[in-house]
Design an enzyme around this catalytic site. Structure first.
Site, mmCIF file in Angstrom:
data_model
loop_
_atom_site.group_PDB
_atom_site.id
_atom_site.type_symbol
_atom_site.label_atom_id
_atom_site.label_comp_id
_atom_site.label_asym_id
_atom_site.label_seq_id
_atom_site.Cartn_x
_atom_site.Cartn_y
_atom_site.Cartn_z
ATOM 1 N N THR A 1 55.483 6.694 14.325
ATOM 2 C CA THR A 1 54.905 5.742 13.368
ATOM 3 C C THR A 1 56.025 5.250 12.446
ATOM 4 O O THR A 1 57.106 5.842 12.410
ATOM 5 C CB THR A 1 53.770 6.393 12.532
ATOM 6 O OG1 THR A 1 54.315 7.466 11.756
ATOM 7 C CG2 THR A 1 52.670 6.930 13.430
ATOM 8 N N LYS B 1 61.898 8.576 10.883
ATOM 9 C CA LYS B 1 62.936 9.223 10.074
ATOM 10 C C LYS B 1 62.382 9.922 8.837
ATOM 11 O O LYS B 1 63.004 10.827 8.294
ATOM 12 C CB LYS B 1 63.968 8.173 9.623
ATOM 13 C CG LYS B 1 64.764 7.566 10.754
ATOM 14 C CD LYS B 1 65.783 6.567 10.247
ATOM 15 C CE LYS B 1 65.217 5.177 10.068
ATOM 16 N NZ LYS B 1 64.789 4.513 11.301
ATOM 17 N N VAL C 1 68.430 9.185 14.519
ATOM 18 C CA VAL C 1 69.786 8.793 14.139
ATOM 19 C C VAL C 1 70.406 7.948 15.249
ATOM 20 O O VAL C 1 70.669 8.443 16.343
ATOM 21 C CB VAL C 1 70.680 10.031 13.867
ATOM 22 C CG1 VAL C 1 72.085 9.596 13.462
ATOM 23 C CG2 VAL C 1 70.073 10.917 12.801
ATOM 24 N N GLY D 1 69.427 5.480 17.347
ATOM 25 C CA GLY D 1 68.745 5.079 18.583
ATOM 26 C C GLY D 1 69.179 5.851 19.808
ATOM 27 O O GLY D 1 69.019 7.069 19.881
ATOM 28 N N GLY E 1 65.058 -12.421 15.983
ATOM 29 C CA GLY E 1 64.318 -11.167 16.034
ATOM 30 C C GLY E 1 65.197 -9.956 15.773
ATOM 31 O O GLY E 1 64.776 -8.815 15.949
ATOM 32 N N GLU F 1 64.075 -8.245 10.504
ATOM 33 C CA GLU F 1 62.645 -8.385 10.228
ATOM 34 C C GLU F 1 62.427 -9.396 9.115
ATOM 35 O O GLU F 1 63.352 -9.782 8.411
ATOM 36 C CB GLU F 1 62.081 -7.021 9.824
ATOM 37 C CG GLU F 1 62.067 -6.052 10.994
ATOM 38 C CD GLU F 1 61.696 -4.644 10.558
ATOM 39 O OE1 GLU F 1 60.787 -4.523 9.716
ATOM 40 O OE2 GLU F 1 62.311 -3.691 11.053
ATOM 41 N N ASP G 1 68.137 2.115 5.373
ATOM 42 C CA ASP G 1 67.960 2.634 6.737
ATOM 43 C C ASP G 1 69.170 3.479 7.158
ATOM 44 O O ASP G 1 69.012 4.591 7.676
ATOM 45 C CB ASP G 1 67.749 1.456 7.694
ATOM 46 C CG ASP G 1 67.704 1.906 9.143
ATOM 47 O OD1 ASP G 1 66.704 2.518 9.536
ATOM 48 O OD2 ASP G 1 68.690 1.657 9.863
ATOM 49 N N LYS H 1 69.507 7.796 7.872
ATOM 50 C CA LYS H 1 70.139 8.433 9.027
ATOM 51 C C LYS H 1 71.225 9.410 8.569
ATOM 52 O O LYS H 1 71.362 10.510 9.113
ATOM 53 C CB LYS H 1 70.717 7.367 9.955
ATOM 54 C CG LYS H 1 69.613 6.530 10.605
ATOM 55 C CD LYS H 1 70.125 5.234 11.189
ATOM 56 C CE LYS H 1 68.969 4.421 11.777
ATOM 57 N NZ LYS H 1 69.336 3.031 12.057
ATOM 58 N N GLY I 1 65.952 -0.535 19.165
ATOM 59 C CA GLY I 1 65.323 -1.116 20.350
ATOM 60 C C GLY I 1 64.347 -0.129 20.954
ATOM 61 O O GLY I 1 64.569 1.076 20.894
#
Lengths: 316, 176
Positions: free
Chosen positions: A77, A106, A133, A135, A187, A190, A201, A205, A297
């Site tokens: 989520t 996270k 962390v 991707g 894209g 955001e 963000d 991480k 991604g």
């Protein structure tokens, strides 16, 4: 393993779709408004098709997904700050039931690491969080393989959106606002890009990494964070004259977390381009390890989730 | 000594010594006796100069006007000084300053960089596309004494914060 996937955004969806290929079975899938549960193995394509039509994967409650007969809960989520709810509650419930937990969210690992580890200690379940962390990049498992005690520092470019913006600003001499609008059209950013461009963000991480290195104790409030929104194009142009460029670099050690725009050599290892991420791990015996790749991604991050699932011990 | 501490600079001298007991001590005494503060000694045993001597690299700090005295004293003591100077051994540091650089008096900012740190400003490029009062960027190339880079960056961060400017520091790891 039997998986319950909570969260049907790009990552949760990709985990559900790829699970079979990795030899697992999805028995529950939930999004923010409903859930689909089938102890005999869920028809993932049908559930996602339903989401396309009605907005939800199914009519059941999220609670039903949490009580399903799964071996591992995949928490995917959206990341929330502070109490990290509702993700933390989902994780807590799974651990109470002695089930494993794999996090893509996270929030619980960054904001409530110590609480999470305490719950894990009382559970027969195991918690893993590679996907939180960078991707697809195996940062967490590399640190664990080296042994956190033998890692002195971790730094890197950990936000693809910010990196895309800096790369475009430097290459085209464009202003921040212009490139941000372009990134939103593509894209890559955001509609509300603040988490990405203000450094939050990347800081989350780094906080997770600092928790790994120090055995807990860190949350976002402990991080020193600066973003890229106030960087003029002229700064990047001047940097280029000196063979340098600017990257949003995060650093984590046992002593703290720091994120901000930093000067790096233009063609150096840290100056990855576009939406790429890089993680540099300073180890005592193994020297410096540099891992670059996709930091975000759906399918990319899902590979980190499924790798974690593969690392889980069999449930007795 | 009553010299201004801020005016102490770091220097490196390369010496060559005969491989005999006491030679290193004999070479270091003139430095200490003339007000030089020893920072580090790199004794390259196993490496020989073309004349079959052992090269030794000594980092020291002292006020600029004393450095000549130190070198002269070394030579007087019969120590062979093959290189002496500051420039080659100073660490280069490049930082960006961003913000209202003109409105916050760039000239004063640069003076304070030199006053608050042990570094010297070697070069400045300014880009102010929006004119005075707009957001501008300056690239500062500094020469810092060895082992002072961390302190210099901390002092620069304080200075930038006091003036409401943004400091973009380097990540100094690429060489490792």
């Amino acid at each position: 393993m039997r998986l319950a996937v909570i969260g049907a955004g790009s990552v949760g969806r990709a985990v559900a779709e790829l699970a079979v290929e990795y030899g697992h079975e999805v028995v529950a899938l939930a999004d923010s408004t409903g859930a689909a549960v089938d102890d005999d193995g869920l028809d993932v394509a049908a559930a996602l098709g339903r989401k396309g039509e009605t907005g939800s994967v199914g009519e059941a409650d999220v609670a039903a997904a949490l009580e399903a007969d799964y071996d591992a809960l995949v928490e995917a989520t959206p990341t929330t700050l502070g109490d990290a709810e509702p993700g933390f509650g989902h994780v807590a419930r799974a651990l109470e039931r002695d089930r494993h937990v794999v996090l893509a969210n996270k929030g619980p690992v960054a904001e409530r690491y110590d609480d999470l580890r305490a719950l894990e200690a009382d559970s027969a379940g195991t918690v893993r969080f590679e996907a939180t962390v960078a991707g697809a990049i195996p940062a967490v498992s590399t640190i664990l393989d080296q042994g956190p005690a033998r890692v002195t520092a971790v730094r890197g470019v950990l936000n693809g959106t910010a990196n895309f913006i800096l790369t475009r600003m430097a290459a085209e001499g464009l202003a921040y606002d212009h490139v941000l609008a372009e990134a939103q059209d593509l894209g890559v950013a955001e509609a509300d890009p603040s988490f990405d461009v203000d450094g939050t963000d990347a800081a989350l991480k780094c906080v997770i990494v600092a928790n790994l290195l120090a055995g807990g104790g860190f949350s976002l409030a402990d991080a020193e964070v600066a973003g890229i929104a106030d960087l003029p194009g002229s700064a990047l142009a001047l940097a280029a004259e000196e063979g340098r460029t600017v990257r949003l670099v995060g650093e984590a050690t046992r002593d703290g977390v720091r994120v901000g725009p930093r000067l790096v050599p233009q063609h150096g290892t840290l100056a990855v381009g576009g939406t790429l991420n890089i993680v540099q791990i300073e180890t005592v015996h193994g020297g410096r390890l540099s891992l670059s790749g996709a930091g975000a991604g759906g399918p990319e991050t899902a590979t980190a989730v499924l790798a974690d699932v593969g690392r889980l011990p069999a449930r007795s | 000594m009553s010299e201004d501490v801020a005016d102490v600079r770091a220097y490196t001298v390369r010496l060559e010594l005969v491989d005999e007991p006491g030679e290193l001590l004999r070479a270091l005494l003139p430095i200490a006796e003339n007000g030089g503060n020893l920072l580090s000694i790199f004794h390259e045993r196993g490496n020989l100069t073309p004349r079959g001597r052992i090269p030794v690299e000594v980092d020291l700090e002292c006020p600029p006007h004393r450095f000549e005295t130190v070198v002269a004293a070394l030579r007087e003591a019969g120590v062979n000084v093959i290189q002496a100077g500051a420039d080659r051994y100073r660490e280069e540091l490049v930082v960006l300053l961003v913000g209202d650089l003109i409105g916050t008096d760039l000239s004063d900012t640069l003076s304070r960089v030199e006053a608050d740190t042990s570094a010297t400003v070697v070069d400045v490029s300014l880009s102010a596309p929006d004119g005075a009062g707009g957001r501008a960027s300056a690239m500062l190339r500094l020469a810092a004494a060895p082992r002072t880079v961390t302190d210099t960056l901390a002092a620069l961060a304080d200075l930038a914060a006091a003036k409401g400017l943004r400091l973009v520091e380097p990540v100094e790891v690429e060489a490792a």
